[in-house]
Design an enzyme around this catalytic site. Structure first.
Site, PDB file in Angstrom:
ATOM      1  CG  ASP A  15      34.241  41.704 121.736  1.00 57.24           C
ATOM      2  OD1 ASP A  15      34.950  41.395 122.712  1.00 57.24           O
ATOM      3  OD2 ASP A  15      34.666  41.755 120.569  1.00 57.24           O
ATOM      4  NE  ARG A  96      28.758  44.413 110.387  1.00 52.73           N
ATOM      5  CZ  ARG A  96      28.846  43.087 110.427  1.00 52.73           C
ATOM      6  NH1 ARG A  96      27.888  42.322 109.919  1.00 52.73           N
ATOM      7  NH2 ARG A  96      29.890  42.504 110.991  1.00 52.73           N
ATOM      8  CG  ASP A 125      31.917  45.151 110.014  1.00 45.86           C
ATOM      9  OD1 ASP A 125      31.484  45.340 108.864  1.00 45.86           O
ATOM     10  OD2 ASP A 125      32.269  44.035 110.436  1.00 45.86           O
ATOM     11  CB  SER A 177      37.203  37.531 113.771  1.00 45.63           C
ATOM     12  OG  SER A 177      36.110  38.372 113.479  1.00 45.63           O
TER      13      SER A 177
HETATM   14  N1  ARG Z   1      36.430  42.165 105.498  1.00 41.91           N
HETATM   15  C1  ARG Z   1      35.043  41.989 105.355  1.00 41.91           C
HETATM   16  C2  ARG Z   1      34.343  43.311 105.286  1.00 41.91           C
HETATM   17  O1  ARG Z   1      34.893  44.290 105.677  1.00 41.91           O
HETATM   18  C3  ARG Z   1      34.454  41.061 106.402  1.00 41.91           C
HETATM   19  C4  ARG Z   1      34.361  41.626 107.786  1.00 41.91           C
HETATM   20  C5  ARG Z   1      33.894  40.568 108.700  1.00 41.91           C
HETATM   21  N2  ARG Z   1      33.702  41.045 110.024  1.00 41.91           N
HETATM   22  C6  ARG Z   1      34.065  40.361 111.113  1.00 41.91           C
HETATM   23  N3  ARG Z   1      33.752  40.885 112.243  1.00 41.91           N
HETATM   24  N4  ARG Z   1      34.656  39.209 111.054  1.00 41.91           N
HETATM   25  O2  ARG Z   1      33.246  43.412 104.821  1.00 41.91           O
END
Ligand code: ARG
Length: 408
Positions: A15, A96, A125, A177
């Site tokens: 990506d 993040r 995210d 993912s």
């Molecule tokens: N659901 C979790 C969160 O919002 C994990 C997100 C993981 N991100 C990913 N790109 N797989 O914090």
């Protein structure tokens, strides 16, 4: 005229690699790729750096921020016993803000007007990136190529990549993912999207199956804390960073730290999430066990509510916010004397706090004991209960008088 610049949060994956080309082609920008090392499973970051240059980035930077991540970010999470919805230790939500901080720093250093990230339009995210960036510099403009472009299937994306000479993964794409860092690993998508299906054994890389023979023998560890943070493991002084790394291995070997949950995302949908958080969960559990001993009752109770608000804020992208900062102030002041040791037993996928001690313990043996040393004034309990129960008695009598016994 010189082109405008964009700093791209770069992972080296498909990506964000395609995003480099897309930003050049569609937005006419000079791309500065920034890869951040927050302790994700070791990938060759020098290769990641070179890959961005190969694709066309004018500059490519790799920053190892592990120490800062632990000291300035995870330290706050541990003191806050951070758990979203009482289950998820926020591992992605934690990484993040530090990535955001460095993106903004690099944007300023390079005089870039734009920052780009590779998040989709469906997750948390994107919110964490964009709200975080706005908090640090509201004038920066955020671009989200993956949300904007029409390469909506992996095939289209691979085609675009091949056409532009962007290296594509040669192995079959994982159906999952994955996001990981020192605080754990998140696994989403593929068969996990059916909440009725048990997660397949092969999705786990940090934790053993609790039924494996590696988990058959109970083992104990001792964690030392000072002012709410771990400072030693089995009597040996170590950095917080090294303790996390050691515990990820140790607890993971014992099959401890798997979470399978349905989670409420900020963007309004429920998602099925699987996490591996052996070190984080061990530390939070031990920290709580020590707080039980050291925090005065009303502080401990009040802090539970603060912890939940803290986790909600961080989950919802408000790491850099006045409320979160104020709560950090409260939490910090509770931690000054959270100093002592906790002993934990690991066995067949479980971790149990079996001992705790502290020079600042508020546990008073003479008050608690039922044997001869007892100093608790049993007779005083009678007067206490009379007054404590008085409103209840008044209520019960009044309701009886008017024939409404038991009604509120
Ligand atoms: N659901 C979790 C969160 O919002 C994990 C997100 C993981 N991100 C990913 N790109 N797989 O914090």
């Amino acid at each position: 005229m010189a082109k405008e610049k964009v700093v791209l949060a770069y992972s080296g994956g498909l990506d964000t690699s395609v995003a480099i080309q897309w930003l050049i082609e569609n937005k006419n920008l000079d791309v500065i790729a920034l890869a951040i090392d927050v302790g994700q499973e070791r990938q060759d970051l020098e290769m990641v750096r070179e890959k961005a240059l190969q694709i066309g980035a004018i500059e490519s930077i790799v920053k190892d921020v592990r120490e800062e991540y632990v000291e300035d970010f995870l330290a706050k999470a541990l003191k806050a016993n951070s758990m979203y919805e009482n289950k998820y230790p926020l591992l992605s939500a934690m990484s993040r803000p530090i990535i955001v901080k460095h993106l903004v720093e690099e944007a300023h250093r390079h005089g870039a007007k734009y920052i780009a990230h590779g998040c989709t339009g469906k997750g948390n995210d994107q919110v964490r990136f964009e709200v975080g960036i706005a908090a640090l510099d509201p004038d920066l403009i955020v671009l989200a190529p993956v949300r904007e472009w029409d390469l909506c299937t992996r095939e289209l994306e691979m085609e675009y990549a091949t056409a532009h000479g962007i290296p594509v993964p040669t192995t079959k794409a994982s159906p999952y993912s994955i996001d990981d860092n020192l605080w754990g690993r998140a696994i989403e998508c593929g068969v996990l999207e059916d909440p009725w299906i048990e997660p397949p054994a092969d999705i786990y890389t940090m934790t053993n199956d609790a039924r494996s023979s590696a988990c058959d023998i109970p083992e104990y560890i001792e964690l030392g804390f000072e002012a709410g943070l771990p400072v030693s493991l089995n009597g040996e002084r170590k950095s917080f960073h090294d303790i996390i790394v050691d515990l990820n291995l140790f607890a993971g070997r014992h099959g401890f730290g798997r979470i399978d949950m349905i989670e409420n995302r900020l963007v309004g949908l429920k998602s099925r999430e699987v996490y591996e958080v052996p070190g984080a969960l061990t530390l939070i559990q031990a920290h709580k066990a020590l707080e039980d001993l050291c925090l005065e009752r009303s502080v401990l109770h009040y802090k539970l509510g603060i912890e939940q608000t803290w986790a909600d804020l961080v989950y919802n992208g408000l790491w850099f916010s006045p409320l979160k900062e104020a709560l950090d102030g409260f939490i910090d002041s509770t931690q000054k004397l959270v100093t002592g040791d906790v002993r934990l037993r690991f066995f067949k996928g479980s971790c149990v706090a079996v001992g705790r001690r502290s020079d600042y313990s508020l546990y008073d043996y003479d008050l608690a004991t039922y044997d001869a040393a007892d100093s608790f004034d049993h007779k005083a309990a009678k007067g206490f209960i009379d007054l404590w129960g008085l409103p209840t008695k008044v209520w019960a009598r009044q309701r009886r008088k008017v024939g409404k016994e038991g009604e509120v």
